[in-house]
Motif scaffolding. Structure first.
Motif, PDB file in Angstrom:
ATOM      1  N   ARG A  35       6.392  10.379  -4.406  1.00  0.00           N
ATOM      2  CA  ARG A  35       6.528   8.766  -3.452  1.00  0.00           C
ATOM      3  C   ARG A  35       7.144   7.768  -4.446  1.00  0.00           C
ATOM      4  O   ARG A  35       6.443   7.448  -5.328  1.00  0.00           O
ATOM      5  CB  ARG A  35       5.355   8.598  -2.732  1.00  0.00           C
ATOM      6  CG  ARG A  35       5.486   7.317  -1.842  1.00  0.00           C
ATOM      7  CD  ARG A  35       3.994   7.006  -1.443  1.00  0.00           C
ATOM      8  NE  ARG A  35       3.220   6.433  -2.534  1.00  0.00           N
ATOM      9  CZ  ARG A  35       1.799   6.603  -2.399  1.00  0.00           C
ATOM     10  NH1 ARG A  35       1.220   6.901  -1.376  1.00  0.00           N
ATOM     11  NH2 ARG A  35       0.974   5.946  -3.581  1.00  0.00           N
ATOM     12  N   LEU A  38       7.221   0.916  -3.199  1.00  0.00           N
ATOM     13  CA  LEU A  38       7.344   0.299  -1.704  1.00  0.00           C
ATOM     14  C   LEU A  38       8.782  -0.320  -1.717  1.00  0.00           C
ATOM     15  O   LEU A  38       9.661  -0.085  -0.782  1.00  0.00           O
ATOM     16  CB  LEU A  38       6.301  -0.428  -1.461  1.00  0.00           C
ATOM     17  CG  LEU A  38       6.488  -0.952   0.086  1.00  0.00           C
ATOM     18  CD1 LEU A  38       6.209   0.042   1.266  1.00  0.00           C
ATOM     19  CD2 LEU A  38       5.149  -1.931   0.301  1.00  0.00           C
ATOM     20  N   TYR A  41      11.442   2.372  -1.762  1.00  0.00           N
ATOM     21  CA  TYR A  41      11.538   2.909  -0.578  1.00  0.00           C
ATOM     22  C   TYR A  41      12.391   2.229   0.525  1.00  0.00           C
ATOM     23  O   TYR A  41      13.121   2.748   1.279  1.00  0.00           O
ATOM     24  CB  TYR A  41      10.075   3.322  -0.117  1.00  0.00           C
ATOM     25  CG  TYR A  41      10.171   4.203   1.248  1.00  0.00           C
ATOM     26  CD1 TYR A  41      10.328   5.427   0.961  1.00  0.00           C
ATOM     27  CD2 TYR A  41       9.560   3.914   2.325  1.00  0.00           C
ATOM     28  CE1 TYR A  41      10.298   6.482   1.911  1.00  0.00           C
ATOM     29  CE2 TYR A  41       9.588   4.631   3.518  1.00  0.00           C
ATOM     30  CZ  TYR A  41       9.874   6.104   3.050  1.00  0.00           C
ATOM     31  OH  TYR A  41       9.798   6.950   4.062  1.00  0.00           O
ATOM     32  N   LEU A  45      15.992   3.302   2.367  1.00  0.00           N
ATOM     33  CA  LEU A  45      16.350   3.244   3.780  1.00  0.00           C
ATOM     34  C   LEU A  45      17.480   2.463   4.174  1.00  0.00           C
ATOM     35  O   LEU A  45      18.177   2.832   4.798  1.00  0.00           O
ATOM     36  CB  LEU A  45      14.893   2.641   4.444  1.00  0.00           C
ATOM     37  CG  LEU A  45      13.800   3.597   4.944  1.00  0.00           C
ATOM     38  CD1 LEU A  45      12.769   2.555   5.093  1.00  0.00           C
ATOM     39  CD2 LEU A  45      14.074   4.496   5.836  1.00  0.00           C
ATOM     40  N   PRO A 142      14.564   9.446   2.771  1.00  0.00           N
ATOM     41  CA  PRO A 142      13.409   8.943   3.160  1.00  0.00           C
ATOM     42  C   PRO A 142      12.910   9.241   4.520  1.00  0.00           C
ATOM     43  O   PRO A 142      13.744   8.880   5.380  1.00  0.00           O
ATOM     44  CB  PRO A 142      13.599   7.490   3.107  1.00  0.00           C
ATOM     45  CG  PRO A 142      15.073   7.065   2.830  1.00  0.00           C
ATOM     46  CD  PRO A 142      15.668   8.292   2.664  1.00  0.00           C
ATOM     47  N   ALA A 144      10.868   7.984   6.728  1.00  0.00           N
ATOM     48  CA  ALA A 144      10.883   6.951   7.576  1.00  0.00           C
ATOM     49  C   ALA A 144      12.333   6.587   8.431  1.00  0.00           C
ATOM     50  O   ALA A 144      12.229   6.195   9.440  1.00  0.00           O
ATOM     51  CB  ALA A 144      10.572   5.487   7.106  1.00  0.00           C
ATOM     52  N   ARG A 203       3.408   9.912  11.440  1.00  0.00           N
ATOM     53  CA  ARG A 203       2.531  10.570  10.375  1.00  0.00           C
ATOM     54  C   ARG A 203       1.477  11.102  10.912  1.00  0.00           C
ATOM     55  O   ARG A 203       0.998  12.226  10.515  1.00  0.00           O
ATOM     56  CB  ARG A 203       2.007   9.450   9.420  1.00  0.00           C
ATOM     57  CG  ARG A 203       0.897   9.736   8.449  1.00  0.00           C
ATOM     58  CD  ARG A 203       0.307   8.681   7.418  1.00  0.00           C
ATOM     59  NE  ARG A 203      -0.812   9.271   6.700  1.00  0.00           N
ATOM     60  CZ  ARG A 203      -1.285   8.366   5.829  1.00  0.00           C
ATOM     61  NH1 ARG A 203      -0.953   7.407   5.408  1.00  0.00           N
ATOM     62  NH2 ARG A 203      -2.416   9.140   4.962  1.00  0.00           N
ATOM     63  N   PHE A 294       4.679   0.810   8.658  1.00  0.00           N
ATOM     64  CA  PHE A 294       5.570   0.963   7.434  1.00  0.00           C
ATOM     65  C   PHE A 294       4.777   1.395   6.185  1.00  0.00           C
ATOM     66  O   PHE A 294       5.025   2.558   5.717  1.00  0.00           O
ATOM     67  CB  PHE A 294       6.521  -0.194   7.184  1.00  0.00           C
ATOM     68  CG  PHE A 294       7.501   0.254   6.243  1.00  0.00           C
ATOM     69  CD1 PHE A 294       8.632   1.001   6.560  1.00  0.00           C
ATOM     70  CD2 PHE A 294       7.492  -0.112   4.865  1.00  0.00           C
ATOM     71  CE1 PHE A 294       9.459   1.224   5.547  1.00  0.00           C
ATOM     72  CE2 PHE A 294       8.521   0.194   3.857  1.00  0.00           C
ATOM     73  CZ  PHE A 294       9.767   1.036   4.303  1.00  0.00           C
ATOM     74  N   VAL A 295       3.677   0.684   5.920  1.00  0.00           N
ATOM     75  CA  VAL A 295       2.984   1.029   4.771  1.00  0.00           C
ATOM     76  C   VAL A 295       2.195   2.311   4.854  1.00  0.00           C
ATOM     77  O   VAL A 295       2.147   3.280   3.915  1.00  0.00           O
ATOM     78  CB  VAL A 295       1.914  -0.124   4.170  1.00  0.00           C
ATOM     79  CG1 VAL A 295       1.214   0.315   3.143  1.00  0.00           C
ATOM     80  CG2 VAL A 295       2.698  -1.271   3.875  1.00  0.00           C
ATOM     81  N   TRP A 298       4.635   5.170   4.693  1.00  0.00           N
ATOM     82  CA  TRP A 298       5.046   5.443   3.433  1.00  0.00           C
ATOM     83  C   TRP A 298       4.110   5.947   2.455  1.00  0.00           C
ATOM     84  O   TRP A 298       4.340   6.686   1.504  1.00  0.00           O
ATOM     85  CB  TRP A 298       5.427   3.933   2.428  1.00  0.00           C
ATOM     86  CG  TRP A 298       5.648   4.034   1.086  1.00  0.00           C
ATOM     87  CD1 TRP A 298       6.693   4.373   0.568  1.00  0.00           C
ATOM     88  CD2 TRP A 298       4.583   3.139   0.291  1.00  0.00           C
ATOM     89  NE1 TRP A 298       6.636   3.983  -0.909  1.00  0.00           N
ATOM     90  CE2 TRP A 298       5.241   3.336  -0.675  1.00  0.00           C
ATOM     91  CE3 TRP A 298       3.469   2.674   0.622  1.00  0.00           C
ATOM     92  CZ2 TRP A 298       4.405   3.039  -2.076  1.00  0.00           C
ATOM     93  CZ3 TRP A 298       2.713   2.267  -0.585  1.00  0.00           C
ATOM     94  CH2 TRP A 298       3.169   2.308  -2.048  1.00  0.00           C
ATOM     95  N   LYS A 299       2.715   5.935   2.614  1.00  0.00           N
ATOM     96  CA  LYS A 299       1.624   6.253   1.947  1.00  0.00           C
ATOM     97  C   LYS A 299       1.663   7.919   1.929  1.00  0.00           C
ATOM     98  O   LYS A 299       1.036   8.207   0.927  1.00  0.00           O
ATOM     99  CB  LYS A 299       0.418   5.727   2.175  1.00  0.00           C
ATOM    100  CG  LYS A 299       0.035   4.273   1.637  1.00  0.00           C
ATOM    101  CD  LYS A 299      -1.274   3.963   1.867  1.00  0.00           C
ATOM    102  CE  LYS A 299      -1.560   2.493   1.367  1.00  0.00           C
ATOM    103  NZ  LYS A 299      -1.563   2.700  -0.294  1.00  0.00           N
ATOM    104  N   GLU A 301       4.477   9.852   2.078  1.00  0.00           N
ATOM    105  CA  GLU A 301       5.822  10.371   2.168  1.00  0.00           C
ATOM    106  C   GLU A 301       6.218  11.600   1.363  1.00  0.00           C
ATOM    107  O   GLU A 301       7.115  12.382   1.891  1.00  0.00           O
ATOM    108  CB  GLU A 301       6.593   9.179   1.185  1.00  0.00           C
ATOM    109  CG  GLU A 301       8.203   9.578   0.847  1.00  0.00           C
ATOM    110  CD  GLU A 301       8.982   9.671   2.296  1.00  0.00           C
ATOM    111  OE1 GLU A 301      10.210   9.959   2.342  1.00  0.00           O
ATOM    112  OE2 GLU A 301       8.647   8.940   3.292  1.00  0.00           O
TER     113      GLU A 301
END
Length: 307
Positions: A35, A38, A41, A45, A142, A144, A203, A294-295, A298-299, A301
């Motif tokens: 990962r 942030l 990332y 994106l 990514p 996301a 997620r 978003f966070v 991402w955690k 990923e």
């Protein structure tokens, strides 16, 4: 002598782990699938922004490719839903109480179109990872980008629908004015809110595929509690409802975004129908859902597409 000749050489001693880490760092090697930070990332994106846009447009084009009417279903589906709700709630159940008859139809159509934007984004987000495992496992990008592209797809679909929505509003006597410009910030805030929800449910749906079967029931309940077919203040008037419940209903984000678009477009739907501090709540919901979603996405990923 012969025994000494056939003795195998001693096994090489592996270097310490810190030496391997230093060697990898010296040559610019990183853990595969790790990962990123942030900020890194976000940069990844942004670098895939053209892919996100192209993927959303391709999905939008393919959505109704097997239907004879094609892209017309983007507008026809919410309009048919609005017609059904008008018959059941407006005529049979009297849900238009407190709303003048000449603005109830644009009130209802606006609510259906705006809530469908959130509903469709959440449903697409649930399947964003689990429904595209082949793409996730074959290419490095990514993750996301997938839920964000689905949120963008639904925004494009809403923009097509706005043409019909404007025609309905004009047909029932509303006149374009400066307030119509408020549609832009209202939908921009709703898009950020929807994108955050799409990331959260992407997620959750990646680990629990059955969530896709449950969400239509959750979203239908949310729709009935959000004032799509009725005015929340008018329904609460004269009823013995706890104050906290009235606040929850009026400050629920779906109701807030619908009311802002109604206030912008419909003459006669004045500020009296809006809860206090409505723009502050609209921005707060967007920032909260967008940042948290978003966070949260991402955690995890490095885990998408595995197992």
């Amino acid at each position: 002598m012969s025994q000494a000749l056939h003795t195998p050489p001693p096994a090489p001693v592996p270097p310490p782990e810190e030496d391997l880490a230093a060697l990898a760092a010296r040559h610019g090697l990183t853990v595969s699938g790790a990962r990123p930070s942030l900020p890194g990332y976000v940069r990844q994106l942004w670098g895939r922004r053209h892919f996100i846009l192209a993927f959303s447009q391709a999905k939008l084009t393919a959505q109704y490719s097997q239907a004879r009417l094609g892209q017309l279903w983007q507008v026809a589906t919410p309009l048919l839903n609005a017609a059904v709700y008008f018959f059941v709630f407006g005529l049979l159940l009297g849900a238009r109480r407190g709303i003048p008859h000449d603005i109830y139809v644009p009130f209802l159509v606006t609510g259906v179109f705006v809530f469908t934007f959130t509903q469709s984004t959440v449903l697409a987000g649930v399947r964003a990872i689990s429904g595209n495992l082949g793409l996730v496992r074959a290419l490095h990008f990514p993750r996301a980008a997938l839920p964000l592209s689905f949120a963008l797809q639904q925004l494009q679909q809403l923009l097509f629908s706005l043409v019909v929505l404007v025609a309905v509003v004009l047909a029932f006597g509303s006149v374009p004015g400066p307030s119509w410009l408020l549609v832009v910030p209202a939908l921009a805030l709703q898009f950020v809110f929807n994108a955050g929800l799409a990331l959260i449910f992407a997620r959750l749906g990646s680990r629990t595929p059955d969530l896709a079967q449950l969400m239509p029931f959750v979203l239908r309940t949310w729709m009935y509690a959000s004032g799509v077919m009725f005015s929340i203040p008018a329904m609460l008037a004269g009823r013995d409802v706890p104050g906290w419940l009235a606040d929850v209903l009026q400050w629920n984000p779906a109701a807030i975004y619908m009311d802002l678009v109604r206030f912008a477009l419909i003459d006669g739907y004045g500020a009296g129908y809006l809860p206090p501090h409505v723009w502050a709540f609209a921005a707060g919901w967007a920032l909260l859902a967008g940042a948290a979603g978003f966070v949260y996405f991402w955690k995890a990923e490095e885990r998408y597409g595995r197992g």
